[in-house]
Design a protein around this motif. Structure first.
Motif, mmCIF file in Angstrom:
data_model
loop_
_atom_site.group_PDB
_atom_site.id
_atom_site.type_symbol
_atom_site.label_atom_id
_atom_site.label_comp_id
_atom_site.label_asym_id
_atom_site.label_seq_id
_atom_site.Cartn_x
_atom_site.Cartn_y
_atom_site.Cartn_z
ATOM 1 N N MET A 89 0.823 -1.195 0.000
ATOM 2 C CA MET A 89 0.000 0.000 0.000
ATOM 3 C C MET A 89 0.867 1.259 0.000
ATOM 4 O O MET A 89 0.570 2.202 -0.707
ATOM 5 C CB MET A 89 -0.934 -0.039 1.217
ATOM 6 N N LYS A 90 1.923 1.261 0.823
ATOM 7 C CA LYS A 90 2.802 2.423 0.872
ATOM 8 C C LYS A 90 3.501 2.634 -0.467
ATOM 9 O O LYS A 90 3.750 3.758 -0.875
ATOM 10 C CB LYS A 90 3.838 2.256 1.978
ATOM 11 N N LYS A 91 3.788 1.540 -1.143
ATOM 12 C CA LYS A 91 4.460 1.636 -2.440
ATOM 13 C C LYS A 91 3.550 2.299 -3.480
ATOM 14 O O LYS A 91 3.993 3.122 -4.270
ATOM 15 C CB LYS A 91 4.874 0.235 -2.896
ATOM 16 N N ILE A 92 2.264 1.983 -3.450
ATOM 17 C CA ILE A 92 1.307 2.585 -4.380
ATOM 18 C C ILE A 92 1.172 4.076 -4.107
ATOM 19 O O ILE A 92 1.139 4.885 -5.030
ATOM 20 C CB ILE A 92 -0.060 1.876 -4.281
ATOM 21 N N ILE A 93 1.119 4.452 -2.845
ATOM 22 C CA ILE A 93 1.020 5.871 -2.487
ATOM 23 C C ILE A 93 2.278 6.613 -2.920
ATOM 24 O O ILE A 93 2.197 7.716 -3.467
ATOM 25 C CB ILE A 93 0.768 6.029 -0.967
ATOM 26 N N ALA A 94 3.443 6.020 -2.717
ATOM 27 C CA ALA A 94 4.696 6.658 -3.104
ATOM 28 C C ALA A 94 4.768 6.841 -4.617
ATOM 29 O O ALA A 94 5.167 7.900 -5.111
ATOM 30 C CB ALA A 94 5.886 5.845 -2.605
ATOM 31 N N ILE A 95 4.367 5.839 -5.364
ATOM 32 C CA ILE A 95 4.389 5.937 -6.828
ATOM 33 C C ILE A 95 3.390 6.990 -7.299
ATOM 34 O O ILE A 95 3.678 7.783 -8.204
ATOM 35 C CB ILE A 95 4.108 4.559 -7.465
ATOM 36 N N SER A 96 2.216 7.038 -6.687
ATOM 37 C CA SER A 96 1.209 8.046 -7.041
ATOM 38 C C SER A 96 1.718 9.455 -6.761
ATOM 39 O O SER A 96 1.509 10.374 -7.544
ATOM 40 C CB SER A 96 -0.082 7.804 -6.273
ATOM 41 N N LEU A 97 2.394 9.618 -5.648
ATOM 42 C CA LEU A 97 2.939 10.922 -5.283
ATOM 43 C C LEU A 97 4.021 11.354 -6.265
ATOM 44 O O LEU A 97 4.035 12.504 -6.712
ATOM 45 C CB LEU A 97 3.486 10.881 -3.860
ATOM 46 N N ILE A 98 4.895 10.454 -6.637
ATOM 47 C CA ILE A 98 5.951 10.769 -7.609
ATOM 48 C C ILE A 98 5.332 11.127 -8.955
ATOM 49 O O ILE A 98 5.740 12.090 -9.611
ATOM 50 C CB ILE A 98 6.938 9.591 -7.728
ATOM 51 N N PHE A 99 4.334 10.385 -9.377
ATOM 52 C CA PHE A 99 3.649 10.669 -10.640
ATOM 53 C C PHE A 99 3.001 12.052 -10.606
ATOM 54 O O PHE A 99 3.089 12.816 -11.569
ATOM 55 C CB PHE A 99 2.604 9.581 -10.915
ATOM 56 N N ALA A 100 2.340 12.400 -9.498
ATOM 57 C CA ALA A 100 1.691 13.712 -9.370
ATOM 58 C C ALA A 100 2.718 14.835 -9.416
ATOM 59 O O ALA A 100 2.488 15.876 -10.046
ATOM 60 C CB ALA A 100 0.892 13.771 -8.071
ATOM 61 N N VAL A 101 3.851 14.673 -8.777
ATOM 62 C CA VAL A 101 4.902 15.693 -8.787
ATOM 63 C C VAL A 101 5.435 15.901 -10.204
ATOM 64 O O VAL A 101 5.646 17.023 -10.648
ATOM 65 C CB VAL A 101 6.042 15.324 -7.809
ATOM 66 N N ILE A 102 5.631 14.821 -10.930
ATOM 67 C CA ILE A 102 6.131 14.932 -12.307
ATOM 68 C C ILE A 102 5.120 15.651 -13.188
ATOM 69 O O ILE A 102 5.481 16.532 -13.968
ATOM 70 C CB ILE A 102 6.471 13.535 -12.864
ATOM 71 N N ILE A 103 3.858 15.312 -13.064
ATOM 72 C CA ILE A 103 2.817 15.945 -13.877
ATOM 73 C C ILE A 103 2.692 17.432 -13.520
ATOM 74 O O ILE A 103 2.609 18.289 -14.403
ATOM 75 C CB ILE A 103 1.461 15.228 -13.688
ATOM 76 N N LEU A 104 2.675 17.769 -12.248
ATOM 77 C CA LEU A 104 2.513 19.160 -11.835
ATOM 78 C C LEU A 104 3.733 20.009 -12.142
ATOM 79 O O LEU A 104 3.625 21.218 -12.315
ATOM 80 C CB LEU A 104 2.176 19.232 -10.350
ATOM 81 N N SER A 105 4.901 19.409 -12.226
ATOM 82 C CA SER A 105 6.100 20.193 -12.529
ATOM 83 C C SER A 105 6.073 20.731 -13.953
ATOM 84 O O SER A 105 6.769 21.690 -14.273
ATOM 85 C CB SER A 105 7.359 19.364 -12.298
#
Length: 81
Positions: free
Chosen positions: A1-17
Motif C-alpha cells: 500500500m505504501k508503495k502505491i502511495i509513493a508511486i502516485s505521489l511521484i507521478f503527481a509531482v512529475i505531472i505538476l512540474s
C-alpha cells in the motif's frame, strides 16, 4: 500500500512540474492592483508603432496587455528600443 502511495505521489509531482514556467521574465512593469503597486513580469514585447503590447502573466497563464495597463514601463521600454 505504501508503495502505491509513493508511486502516485511521484507521478503527481512529475505531472505538476510541467506547469512551472522555465522561461524567466525579460523585464518587469509596474501596475496598481488592489491599491498596491506590484511588479508584473513581462515575457515578450510586441513593438507597435505607437502602442507596444507586453506578454505578461505567471506560470499558469499569459495575456497581452497594452502600455496603458501599466503605471511604469520604463524598464521594458529601454529593452524595446
Amino acid at each position: 500500500m505504501k508503495k502505491i502511495i509513493a508511486i502516485s505521489l511521484i507521478f503527481a509531482v512529475i505531472i505538476l512540474s510541467a506547469c512551472v514556467s522555465n522561461t524567466p521574465p525579460i523585464c518587469f512593469n509596474q501596475a496598481r492592483v488592489g491599491g498596491m503597486i506590484v511588479d508584473i513580469p513581462i515575457f515578450e514585447i510586441h513593438n507597435a508603432k505607437s502602442n507596444p503590447a507586453y506578454l505578461s502573466g505567471g506560470s499558469f497563464g499569459y495575456q497581452w496587455d497594452n502600455k496603458g495597463s501599466f503605471m511604469d514601463t520604463r524598464q521594458c521600454d529601454a529593452l524595446a528600443q
